[in-house]
Enzyme design. Sequence first.
Site, PDB file in Angstrom:
ATOM      1  N   CYS A 215       0.815  -1.218   0.000  1.00 20.89           N
ATOM      2  CA  CYS A 215       0.000   0.000   0.000  1.00 20.89           C
ATOM      3  C   CYS A 215       0.853   1.275   0.000  1.00 20.89           C
ATOM      4  CB  CYS A 215      -0.983  -0.062   1.162  1.00 20.89           C
ATOM      5  SG  CYS A 215      -2.373   1.038   0.938  1.00 20.89           S
TER       6      CYS A 215
ATOM      7  N   ARG B 236     -12.444   6.113  -0.690  1.00 19.04           N
ATOM      8  CA  ARG B 236     -11.442   5.067  -0.450  1.00 19.04           C
ATOM      9  C   ARG B 236     -11.908   3.741  -1.050  1.00 19.04           C
ATOM     10  NH1 ARG B 236      -7.669   6.883   2.742  1.00 19.04           N
ATOM     11  NH2 ARG B 236      -6.792   4.826   3.171  1.00 19.04           N
TER      12      ARG B 236
ATOM     13  N   HIS C 180      -3.232  -5.761   2.184  1.00 18.93           N
ATOM     14  CA  HIS C 180      -2.951  -5.913   3.604  1.00 18.93           C
ATOM     15  C   HIS C 180      -3.539  -7.281   3.978  1.00 18.93           C
ATOM     16  CE1 HIS C 180      -1.934  -1.684   4.282  1.00 18.93           C
ATOM     17  NE2 HIS C 180      -2.978  -1.350   3.564  1.00 18.93           N
TER      18      HIS C 180
HETATM   19  N1  GLN Z   1      -1.600   6.854   0.849  1.00 16.68           N
HETATM   20  C1  GLN Z   1      -2.267   5.631   1.034  1.00 16.68           C
HETATM   21  C2  GLN Z   1      -3.695   5.679   0.487  1.00 16.68           C
HETATM   22  O1  GLN Z   1      -3.855   5.566  -0.695  1.00 16.68           O
HETATM   23  C3  GLN Z   1      -2.119   5.088   2.371  1.00 16.68           C
HETATM   24  C4  GLN Z   1      -2.944   3.874   2.666  1.00 16.68           C
HETATM   25  C5  GLN Z   1      -2.243   2.665   3.164  1.00 16.68           C
HETATM   26  O2  GLN Z   1      -1.010   2.503   3.198  1.00 16.68           O
HETATM   27  N2  GLN Z   1      -3.060   1.765   3.642  1.00 16.68           N
HETATM   28  O3  GLN Z   1      -4.707   5.837   1.157  1.00 16.68           O
END
Ligand code: GLN
Length: 243
Positions: free
Chosen positions: A92, A126, A191
């Site tokens: 991520c 998101r 993750h």
């Molecule tokens: N900058 C990242 C995002 O796109 C961070 C998220 C993450 O590492 N889970 O939201």
Amino acid sequence: MLTVCHLYPDLLNLYGDRGNVAVFLRRCQWRGIPVRLLEVRFGESVDFTKVDFLFLGGGSDREQQLVVTDLLPRLANLRQAIEEGLVVLAICGGYQLLGHYYQTVEGRKLPGLGILDLYTEAGEDRLIGDVAVKVQVGGRSQILCGFENHSGRTFLGQVSPLGRVLRGFGNNGRDGTEGARYKNVFGTYLHGPLLPKNPAFADYLINLALARRGLEIMLPPLPDVLEKKAREVILRRLRLRGS
Ligand code: GLN
């Protein structure tokens, strides 16, 4: 002796990503492979050419921006190690910072390391949920499962995706790609943490790290009872069958 380096364990540590490091270490130890862990924090020195497995977890935009300033002066050393086959797993935020830039939702461009030919732009909403990805590694196809939570949309240039999205959003929710691979560098949004739920992929990374040291070993299989159960749960939830 394999050396595992967890970079910025205090800054890039979202969603239990450190579980990936624990799994890499443990699966080596269970096979009697000597392994040691280096936790490298902001400002601390490390020679990447001496590392066998480098792990970068997820982080917020602020933390991503911070660690890039610490990594840029060591870029030549990191690049050399990567060209020599260093195994890298970046999740991520850690994945995004290996690209050219990360553009925040306000339109600010945060420079990345430019190791992977890709860029990321944050969206208004998101991309969250369970995710399954079909990957082809070591001549075999596997389904990786995990969980994603990112606002960044990543677009690949001349770099291969890690795999194809079966369920979930992946790099950007549009082109069906997930993650990226260059040599032994793997970037992904998964993750979970990733390696506990994907033991075959963990073993693949261990084999790559050993091969770089000239050791071609057939890793003895492990029972993976809990790992298989965890996969069953997530694959069932996603209405997918697979091993
Ligand atoms: N900058 C990242 C995002 O796109 C961070 C998220 C993450 O590492 N889970 O939201």
